[in-house]
Design a protein around this motif. Structure first.
Motif, PDB file in Angstrom:
ATOM      1  N   VAL A 195      -6.115  -1.807   2.222  1.00 59.91           N
ATOM      2  CA  VAL A 195      -6.681  -2.835   1.342  1.00 59.91           C
ATOM      3  C   VAL A 195      -5.649  -3.132   0.248  1.00 59.91           C
ATOM      4  CG1 VAL A 195      -8.465  -3.332  -0.387  1.00 59.91           C
ATOM      5  CG2 VAL A 195      -9.103  -2.333   1.813  1.00 59.91           C
ATOM      6  N   ARG A 245     -12.499   9.918  -0.404  1.00 59.53           N
ATOM      7  CA  ARG A 245     -13.740   9.594  -1.127  1.00 59.53           C
ATOM      8  C   ARG A 245     -14.472   8.450  -0.435  1.00 59.53           C
ATOM      9  NH1 ARG A 245     -13.174  13.746  -2.923  1.00 59.53           N
ATOM     10  NH2 ARG A 245     -12.451  14.442  -4.959  1.00 59.53           N
ATOM     11  N   THR A 246     -13.697   7.476   0.060  1.00 62.24           N
ATOM     12  CA  THR A 246     -14.305   6.325   0.730  1.00 62.24           C
ATOM     13  C   THR A 246     -15.035   6.776   1.990  1.00 62.24           C
ATOM     14  OG1 THR A 246     -12.548   4.895  -0.105  1.00 62.24           O
ATOM     15  CG2 THR A 246     -13.827   4.063   1.761  1.00 62.24           C
ATOM     16  N   TYR A 247     -14.368   7.553   2.846  1.00 61.79           N
ATOM     17  CA  TYR A 247     -15.007   7.995   4.091  1.00 61.79           C
ATOM     18  C   TYR A 247     -16.250   8.828   3.785  1.00 61.79           C
ATOM     19  CZ  TYR A 247     -10.491   6.554   6.015  1.00 61.79           C
ATOM     20  OH  TYR A 247      -9.377   5.834   6.342  1.00 61.79           O
ATOM     21  N   LEU A 263      -6.104   1.673   8.050  1.00 57.68           N
ATOM     22  CA  LEU A 263      -6.984   1.033   7.062  1.00 57.68           C
ATOM     23  C   LEU A 263      -6.165   0.736   5.806  1.00 57.68           C
ATOM     24  CD1 LEU A 263      -9.830   0.212   6.051  1.00 57.68           C
ATOM     25  CD2 LEU A 263     -10.087   2.577   5.260  1.00 57.68           C
ATOM     26  N   GLY A 298     -12.898  -2.268   1.690  1.00 57.50           N
ATOM     27  CA  GLY A 298     -12.708  -1.126   2.584  1.00 57.50           C
ATOM     28  C   GLY A 298     -13.986  -0.821   3.349  1.00 57.50           C
ATOM     29  N   ARG A 299     -15.086  -0.844   2.624  1.00 52.61           N
ATOM     30  CA  ARG A 299     -16.395  -0.598   3.236  1.00 52.61           C
ATOM     31  C   ARG A 299     -16.661  -1.621   4.354  1.00 52.61           C
ATOM     32  NH1 ARG A 299     -21.088   1.628   0.626  1.00 52.61           N
ATOM     33  NH2 ARG A 299     -19.943   1.651  -1.334  1.00 52.61           N
ATOM     34  N   GLY A 358      -8.357   8.785  -2.512  1.00 53.83           N
ATOM     35  CA  GLY A 358      -9.163   7.558  -2.513  1.00 53.83           C
ATOM     36  C   GLY A 358      -9.774   7.298  -1.145  1.00 53.83           C
ATOM     37  N   ALA A 359      -8.956   7.467  -0.102  1.00 54.09           N
ATOM     38  CA  ALA A 359      -9.456   7.240   1.259  1.00 54.09           C
ATOM     39  C   ALA A 359     -10.510   8.293   1.613  1.00 54.09           C
ATOM     40  CB  ALA A 359      -8.295   7.279   2.253  1.00 54.09           C
ATOM     41  N   ARG A 383      -8.991  -3.678  -4.845  1.00 49.81           N
ATOM     42  CA  ARG A 383      -9.720  -2.435  -4.590  1.00 49.81           C
ATOM     43  C   ARG A 383     -11.086  -2.426  -5.273  1.00 49.81           C
ATOM     44  NH1 ARG A 383      -5.420   1.322  -3.305  1.00 49.81           N
ATOM     45  NH2 ARG A 383      -4.361   0.164  -1.642  1.00 49.81           N
ATOM     46  N   ARG A 384     -11.927  -1.561  -4.776  1.00 57.43           N
ATOM     47  CA  ARG A 384     -13.254  -1.280  -5.323  1.00 57.43           C
ATOM     48  C   ARG A 384     -14.120  -2.546  -5.398  1.00 57.43           C
ATOM     49  NH1 ARG A 384     -13.304   4.091  -7.202  1.00 57.43           N
ATOM     50  NH2 ARG A 384     -15.567   3.934  -7.070  1.00 57.43           N
ATOM     51  N   ALA A 385     -13.917  -3.414  -4.433  1.00 54.96           N
ATOM     52  CA  ALA A 385     -14.749  -4.608  -4.342  1.00 54.96           C
ATOM     53  C   ALA A 385     -15.495  -4.622  -3.016  1.00 54.96           C
ATOM     54  CB  ALA A 385     -13.890  -5.859  -4.489  1.00 54.96           C
ATOM     55  N   GLY A 386     -15.514  -3.486  -2.326  1.00 51.98           N
ATOM     56  CA  GLY A 386     -16.282  -3.389  -1.090  1.00 51.98           C
ATOM     57  C   GLY A 386     -15.537  -3.810   0.164  1.00 51.98           C
ATOM     58  N   VAL A 399       0.837  -1.201   0.000  1.00 47.53           N
ATOM     59  CA  VAL A 399       0.000   0.000   0.000  1.00 47.53           C
ATOM     60  C   VAL A 399       0.878   1.259   0.000  1.00 47.53           C
ATOM     61  CG1 VAL A 399      -1.707   1.298   1.344  1.00 47.53           C
ATOM     62  CG2 VAL A 399      -1.966  -1.182   1.053  1.00 47.53           C
ATOM     63  N   ALA A 435     -18.102   8.735   1.124  1.00 48.16           N
ATOM     64  CA  ALA A 435     -19.158   7.875   0.568  1.00 48.16           C
ATOM     65  C   ALA A 435     -19.901   7.139   1.683  1.00 48.16           C
ATOM     66  CB  ALA A 435     -18.568   6.877  -0.417  1.00 48.16           C
TER      67      ALA A 435
HETATM   68  C1  COA Z   1      -9.177   3.669   1.046  1.00 45.61           C
HETATM   69  C2  COA Z   1      -9.220   2.174   0.767  1.00 45.61           C
HETATM   70  C3  COA Z   1      -9.089   1.393   2.042  1.00 45.61           C
HETATM   71  C4  COA Z   1     -10.563   1.838   0.077  1.00 45.61           C
HETATM   72  O1  COA Z   1     -10.619   0.433  -0.084  1.00 45.61           O
HETATM   73  P1  COA Z   1     -11.580  -0.280  -1.157  1.00 45.61           P
HETATM   74  O2  COA Z   1     -11.712  -1.702  -0.764  1.00 45.61           O
HETATM   75  O3  COA Z   1     -11.095  -0.018  -2.531  1.00 45.61           O
HETATM   76  O4  COA Z   1     -12.963   0.501  -0.910  1.00 45.61           O
HETATM   77  P2  COA Z   1     -14.439   0.009  -1.295  1.00 45.61           P
HETATM   78  O5  COA Z   1     -14.391  -0.885  -2.496  1.00 45.61           O
HETATM   79  O6  COA Z   1     -15.089  -0.558  -0.086  1.00 45.61           O
HETATM   80  O7  COA Z   1     -15.123   1.403  -1.675  1.00 45.61           O
HETATM   81  C5  COA Z   1     -16.256   1.899  -1.005  1.00 45.61           C
HETATM   82  C6  COA Z   1     -16.679   3.205  -1.664  1.00 45.61           C
HETATM   83  O8  COA Z   1     -15.710   4.221  -1.402  1.00 45.61           O
HETATM   84  C7  COA Z   1     -15.544   5.039  -2.570  1.00 45.61           C
HETATM   85  N1  COA Z   1     -14.171   4.866  -3.088  1.00 45.61           N
HETATM   86  C8  COA Z   1     -13.266   3.912  -2.738  1.00 45.61           C
HETATM   87  N2  COA Z   1     -12.090   4.109  -3.367  1.00 45.61           N
HETATM   88  C9  COA Z   1     -12.257   5.203  -4.138  1.00 45.61           C
HETATM   89  C10 COA Z   1     -11.409   5.905  -5.027  1.00 45.61           C
HETATM   90  N3  COA Z   1     -10.144   5.512  -5.259  1.00 45.61           N
HETATM   91  N4  COA Z   1     -11.900   6.992  -5.653  1.00 45.61           N
HETATM   92  C11 COA Z   1     -13.173   7.410  -5.445  1.00 45.61           C
HETATM   93  N5  COA Z   1     -14.033   6.778  -4.601  1.00 45.61           N
HETATM   94  C12 COA Z   1     -13.579   5.690  -3.963  1.00 45.61           C
HETATM   95  C13 COA Z   1     -16.584   4.579  -3.561  1.00 45.61           C
HETATM   96  O9  COA Z   1     -17.774   5.294  -3.314  1.00 45.61           O
HETATM   97  C14 COA Z   1     -16.729   3.129  -3.185  1.00 45.61           C
HETATM   98  O10 COA Z   1     -17.964   2.583  -3.572  1.00 45.61           O
HETATM   99  P3  COA Z   1     -18.116   2.054  -5.118  1.00 45.61           P
HETATM  100  O11 COA Z   1     -16.918   1.237  -5.453  1.00 45.61           O
HETATM  101  O12 COA Z   1     -19.382   1.228  -5.053  1.00 45.61           O
HETATM  102  O13 COA Z   1     -18.224   3.267  -5.972  1.00 45.61           O
HETATM  103  C15 COA Z   1      -8.074   1.779  -0.219  1.00 45.61           C
HETATM  104  O14 COA Z   1      -8.141   2.600  -1.365  1.00 45.61           O
HETATM  105  C16 COA Z   1      -6.698   1.875   0.386  1.00 45.61           C
HETATM  106  O15 COA Z   1      -6.198   0.938   0.998  1.00 45.61           O
HETATM  107  N6  COA Z   1      -6.023   3.042   0.187  1.00 45.61           N
HETATM  108  C17 COA Z   1      -4.658   3.242   0.621  1.00 45.61           C
HETATM  109  C18 COA Z   1      -4.510   3.292   2.113  1.00 45.61           C
HETATM  110  C19 COA Z   1      -5.154   4.511   2.744  1.00 45.61           C
HETATM  111  O16 COA Z   1      -5.150   5.593   2.211  1.00 45.61           O
HETATM  112  N7  COA Z   1      -5.702   4.248   3.936  1.00 45.61           N
HETATM  113  C20 COA Z   1      -6.359   5.250   4.719  1.00 45.61           C
HETATM  114  C21 COA Z   1      -5.387   5.972   5.559  1.00 45.61           C
HETATM  115  S1  COA Z   1      -6.213   7.201   6.556  1.00 45.61           S
END
Ligand code: COA
Length: 174
Positions: free
Chosen positions: A93, A134-136, A91, A103-104, A131-132, A98-101, A21, A138
């Motif tokens: 992944v 956007r995830t929070y 956190l 993180g959620r 990306g993180a 990625r984008r398979a739910g 990561v 969302a």
């Molecule tokens: C942030 C992170 C954990 C998300 O993990 P993930 O498994 O890809 O997330 P999910 O598939 O559960 O995504 C849930 C929702 O968040 C949003 N989302 C996730 N990644 C996104 C991205 N790169 N860009 C925009 N939206 C994003 C979307 O709304 C997504 O739903 P959708 O796929 O149905 O559109 C992952 O990108 C990661 O490990 N990042 C690097 C580490 C990091 O930054 N950690 C946080 C430190 S504070």
């Protein structure tokens, strides 16, 4: 993918995940001198891993809020004491999953556990971690403040502070 509590035996795999990561996303921004202590610091009260066919593909933790840099902002935003808060942290992944739910699911696992203990979650995130962020957002997290963090790297980190949604079972909470 199974989400289960992290054990000491998972440490090497969690560091390996964190390295992937770090190389892909720049989180953590600076590779820590003691990666084991970074992924499992003393303030970590609980942590979970996501495991798929024997491989660790995700990680999330809760840290005590008492000594956390987010505490002043979290208290101001929620009106809660440190014992009523928990910091969602570390956190991770696997970049190939990625984008398979995942993180959620990891976030839900940690926030549900915190809610059962009467704690509302907060976190800080580097402003560049789009990306993180956007995830929070969302998932209904709300940006409440910013802070500057000196983690001993060549530059300080500019962070956003977020609070999680009010847990469904904590009536009356802000
Ligand atoms: C942030 C992170 C954990 C998300 O993990 P993930 O498994 O890809 O997330 P999910 O598939 O559960 O995504 C849930 C929702 O968040 C949003 N989302 C996730 N990644 C996104 C991205 N790169 N860009 C925009 N939206 C994003 C979307 O709304 C997504 O739903 P959708 O796929 O149905 O559109 C992952 O990108 C990661 O490990 N990042 C690097 C580490 C990091 O930054 N950690 C946080 C430190 S504070």
């Amino acid at each position: 993918v199974l989400i289960r509590p992290k054990t000491a035996a998972d440490e090497a795999a969690c560091i390996e995940l964190m390295r992937a990561v770090h190389l892909t996303d720049g989180y953590p921004r600076y590779w820590p001198a003691d990666p084991g202590r970074f992924v499992t610091p003393p303030a970590q009260s609980s942590a979970w891993v996501a495991e798929e066919a024997g491989t660790i593909v995700g990680h999330v933790a809760l840290h005590d809020a008492g000594q956390d840099p987010t505490l002043p902002a979290a208290r101001a935003a929620t009106n809660r004491t440190p014992d009523e808060l928990a910091v969602l942290a570390r956190l991770l992944v696997d970049p190939r999953r990625r984008r398979a739910g995942l993180g959620r699911r990891l976030i839900a696992h940690a926030t549900d556990s915190a809610a059962r203990a009467g704690r509302r979650c907060v976190l800080d995130v580097v402003k560049e971690s789009i990306g993180a962020i956007r995830t929070y957002e969302a998932l209904g997290w709300r940006r409440v403040d910013e802070l500057t963090l000196d983690v001993g790297g060549p530059a300080v980190l500019q962070m956003w502070v977020y609070v999680g949604p009010v847990p469904a079972d904590s009536s009356g909470a802000v």
